[in-house]
Write a protein that holds these residues in place. Sequence first.
Motif, PDB file in Angstrom:
ATOM      1  N   UNK A 245      43.608  32.149  43.771  1.00  0.00           N
ATOM      2  CA  UNK A 245      43.594  33.406  44.531  1.00  0.00           C
ATOM      3  C   UNK A 245      45.000  33.935  44.822  1.00  0.00           C
ATOM      4  N   UNK A 246      45.944  33.044  45.107  1.00  0.00           N
ATOM      5  CA  UNK A 246      47.319  33.480  45.372  1.00  0.00           C
ATOM      6  C   UNK A 246      47.967  34.027  44.109  1.00  0.00           C
ATOM      7  N   UNK A 247      47.733  33.368  42.979  1.00  0.00           N
ATOM      8  CA  UNK A 247      48.282  33.848  41.712  1.00  0.00           C
ATOM      9  C   UNK A 247      47.716  35.223  41.376  1.00  0.00           C
ATOM     10  N   UNK A 248      46.421  35.384  41.580  1.00  0.00           N
ATOM     11  CA  UNK A 248      45.759  36.657  41.288  1.00  0.00           C
ATOM     12  C   UNK A 248      46.355  37.789  42.122  1.00  0.00           C
TER      13      UNK A 248
ATOM     14  N   UNK B   4      52.214  42.829  41.355  1.00  0.00           N
ATOM     15  CA  UNK B   4      53.303  43.116  40.413  1.00  0.00           C
ATOM     16  C   UNK B   4      52.909  44.227  39.448  1.00  0.00           C
ATOM     17  N   UNK B   5      51.670  44.217  38.991  1.00  0.00           N
ATOM     18  CA  UNK B   5      51.200  45.265  38.068  1.00  0.00           C
ATOM     19  C   UNK B   5      51.212  46.615  38.791  1.00  0.00           C
TER      20      UNK B   5
ATOM     21  N   UNK C 174      41.786  42.421  36.443  1.00  0.00           N
ATOM     22  CA  UNK C 174      40.796  42.112  37.487  1.00  0.00           C
ATOM     23  C   UNK C 174      39.551  41.475  36.879  1.00  0.00           C
ATOM     24  N   UNK C 175      39.124  42.005  35.749  1.00  0.00           N
ATOM     25  CA  UNK C 175      37.942  41.457  35.078  1.00  0.00           C
ATOM     26  C   UNK C 175      38.197  40.024  34.607  1.00  0.00           C
TER      27      UNK C 175
END
Length: 65
Positions: A50-53, A59-60, A9-10
Amino acid sequence: MPKKEKGWRRLYLILMIFIYAVFVPITVIEWLTGNGGFPMTALIVGLALPAMRKNHLNQIREKEG
């Protein structure tokens, strides 16, 4: 929130700040002034990040349980 997710996230926050505050405005200004071509890379990255994030963080979460 798992430690691994917190780290990602960071990283995504830093990437988004750089891309939206520095990279996209500079490439658009260069394009408008005529010094560069159409900012296709900035447009694609700006829309896809944003979609990749979201997908990666989901998934994580699924892996961590």
